[in-house]
Motif scaffolding. Structure first.
Motif, PDB file in Angstrom:
ATOM      1  N   ASN A 281      -4.985  -1.772  -4.124  1.00  0.00           N
ATOM      2  CA  ASN A 281      -5.631  -0.650  -4.813  1.00  0.00           C
ATOM      3  C   ASN A 281      -6.803  -0.064  -4.032  1.00  0.00           C
ATOM      4  O   ASN A 281      -7.617   0.687  -4.579  1.00  0.00           O
ATOM      5  N   SER A 282      -6.901  -0.396  -2.749  1.00  0.00           N
ATOM      6  CA  SER A 282      -8.074   0.026  -1.972  1.00  0.00           C
ATOM      7  C   SER A 282      -8.170   1.547  -1.827  1.00  0.00           C
ATOM      8  O   SER A 282      -9.274   2.100  -1.802  1.00  0.00           O
ATOM      9  N   LYS A 283      -7.031   2.232  -1.759  1.00  0.00           N
ATOM     10  CA  LYS A 283      -7.065   3.689  -1.638  1.00  0.00           C
ATOM     11  C   LYS A 283      -7.689   4.310  -2.888  1.00  0.00           C
ATOM     12  O   LYS A 283      -8.520   5.220  -2.804  1.00  0.00           O
TER      13      LYS A 283
ATOM     14  N   ASN B 297       0.846  -1.196   0.000  1.00  0.00           N
ATOM     15  CA  ASN B 297       0.000   0.000   0.000  1.00  0.00           C
ATOM     16  C   ASN B 297       0.878   1.241   0.000  1.00  0.00           C
ATOM     17  O   ASN B 297       2.112   1.168   0.109  1.00  0.00           O
ATOM     18  N   GLU B 298       0.250   2.391  -0.136  1.00  0.00           N
ATOM     19  CA  GLU B 298       0.982   3.634  -0.371  1.00  0.00           C
ATOM     20  C   GLU B 298       1.793   4.115   0.829  1.00  0.00           C
ATOM     21  O   GLU B 298       2.624   5.020   0.692  1.00  0.00           O
TER      22      GLU B 298
ATOM     23  N   GLY C  20      -4.383  -5.748  -7.996  1.00  0.00           N
ATOM     24  CA  GLY C  20      -4.507  -6.358  -6.679  1.00  0.00           C
ATOM     25  C   GLY C  20      -4.216  -7.850  -6.656  1.00  0.00           C
ATOM     26  O   GLY C  20      -4.394  -8.506  -5.637  1.00  0.00           O
ATOM     27  N   ARG C  21      -3.741  -8.393  -7.776  1.00  0.00           N
ATOM     28  CA  ARG C  21      -3.339  -9.802  -7.803  1.00  0.00           C
ATOM     29  C   ARG C  21      -2.046  -9.920  -8.601  1.00  0.00           C
ATOM     30  O   ARG C  21      -1.790  -9.132  -9.515  1.00  0.00           O
ATOM     31  N   ASP C  22      -1.208 -10.872  -8.230  1.00  0.00           N
ATOM     32  CA  ASP C  22       0.063 -11.063  -8.924  1.00  0.00           C
ATOM     33  C   ASP C  22       0.044 -12.350  -9.736  1.00  0.00           C
ATOM     34  O   ASP C  22      -0.588 -13.335  -9.332  1.00  0.00           O
TER      35      ASP C  22
END
Length: 310
Positions: free
Chosen positions: A276-278, A127-128, A235-237
């Motif tokens: 990517n929730s933000k 996250n950021e 959000g997935r690798d």
């Protein structure tokens, strides 16, 4: 294409002839925005020519700016670190100075997940709030550009940063892994080869279709909070080995993939997966393109570029 229904804008895109720039231009046009484009490849000013950018911005006075132009090849950054740093860091300063002088409302500066550096499995998903720790010259140039962006953010000029993870889609340069693999696989088939050499297939990357990426960029211009950075990711690798196999499946090929140490980078991050929730919380954005759809479109576009389409 989904567009947020808000007032249309006069948008200037730097690097508009690049892979993402072309897709962004299509998206903005479909959304009804008026666009102005600039790219050095079509006679636009060099990012290092501050006076030329000042003149351009003063003449067109855009409402918002999407700053996509830059040197985006990690391999190239090892070969030309000073050039990469100047284009990405000094070039961003020149764009922001021109935007400030022309009364631009908001600028979206495109950074990269590379700024997070050699992350550990325990850091995933990223996250950021994770500290920046760039591990290659490209990442260092982007981290510096972020510091410059923060300096220019003010009440009169809003600056938002998009930290983009790997993106792919039709029309991408063969300097990037998906198109490079697709091209080499297709040509190997034509030549009746039984194998191709490849780089490190064990790395894992967070891929987002470029058509979803450009939706996120417009959403951030509309709703992103000034002074903030947002991960743009799925959000997935996905392991590069699995990506390669997906390409082989769509090409209908059983080529053998033979590792070649010379194709590996000096510094390669084992795994990247973003949070990517933000971005989702701020804009309601979410990726829409399915992985297999993206792969099929990439194969088709590469076949077309090689005149192999049926």
């Amino acid at each position: 294409m989904i567009c947020i229904e808000k007032e249309n804008m006069l948008a200037l895109i730097t690097g508009a002839e690049g892979f993402v720039g072309r897709h962004l231009l299509n998206h903005l046009t479909e959304c009804g925005d008026e666009t102005i484009t600039t790219d050095i490849s079509t006679g636009g000013p060099d990012l290092l020519d501050q006076n030329a950018f000042l003149d351009l911005f003063q003449s067109v006075r855009p409402d918002v700016v999407y700053h996509l132009a830059g040197q985006a090849d990690v391999k190239e950054s090892w070969e030309n670190p000073l050039k990469t740093f100047r284009i990405n860091a000094e070039g961003t300063l020149n764009v922001l100075e021109a935007a400030k002088s022309a009364g631009v409302r908001k600028v979206l500066c495109i950074s990269s997940s590379e700024v997070y550096g050699l992350v550990q499995e325990s850091d995933l998903p990223i996250n950021e709030s994770l500290r920046l720790s760039p591990s290659n010259p490209y990442a260092t140039s982007k981290a510096t550009a972020e510091l410059i962006s923060a300096q220019y953010n003010s009440s009169s000029l809003e600056v938002v940063t998009a930290r983009s993870f790997n993106h792919f889609g039709p029309g991408q340069s063969e300097n990037f892994v998906t198109t490079a693999l697709a091209k080499r696989m297709l040509l190997a088939n034509v030549r009746s080869s039984t194998e191709i050499t490849v780089g490190n297939l064990s790395t894992r990357r967070d891929f987002t279709d470029v058509r979803d990426v450009v939706r996120a960029y417009r959403d951030l211009i509309l709703s992103g909070e000034a002074g903030e950075a947002y991960n743009v990711c799925s959000g997935r690798d996905i392991m590069i080995h699995d990506l390669a196999n997906a390409l082989l499946k769509h090409i209908n090929s059983d080529l053998a993939l033979v590792p070649d140490p010379d194709l590996q980078r000096p510094s390669d991050i084992p795994a990247l997966r973003g949070d990517n929730s933000k971005l989702r919380d701020r804009t309601n954005w979410r990726p829409l393109k399915e992985f297999d759809e993206s792969i099929a479109d990439i194969v088709h576009a590469t076949q077309k570029s090689l005149n192999l389409s049926k």
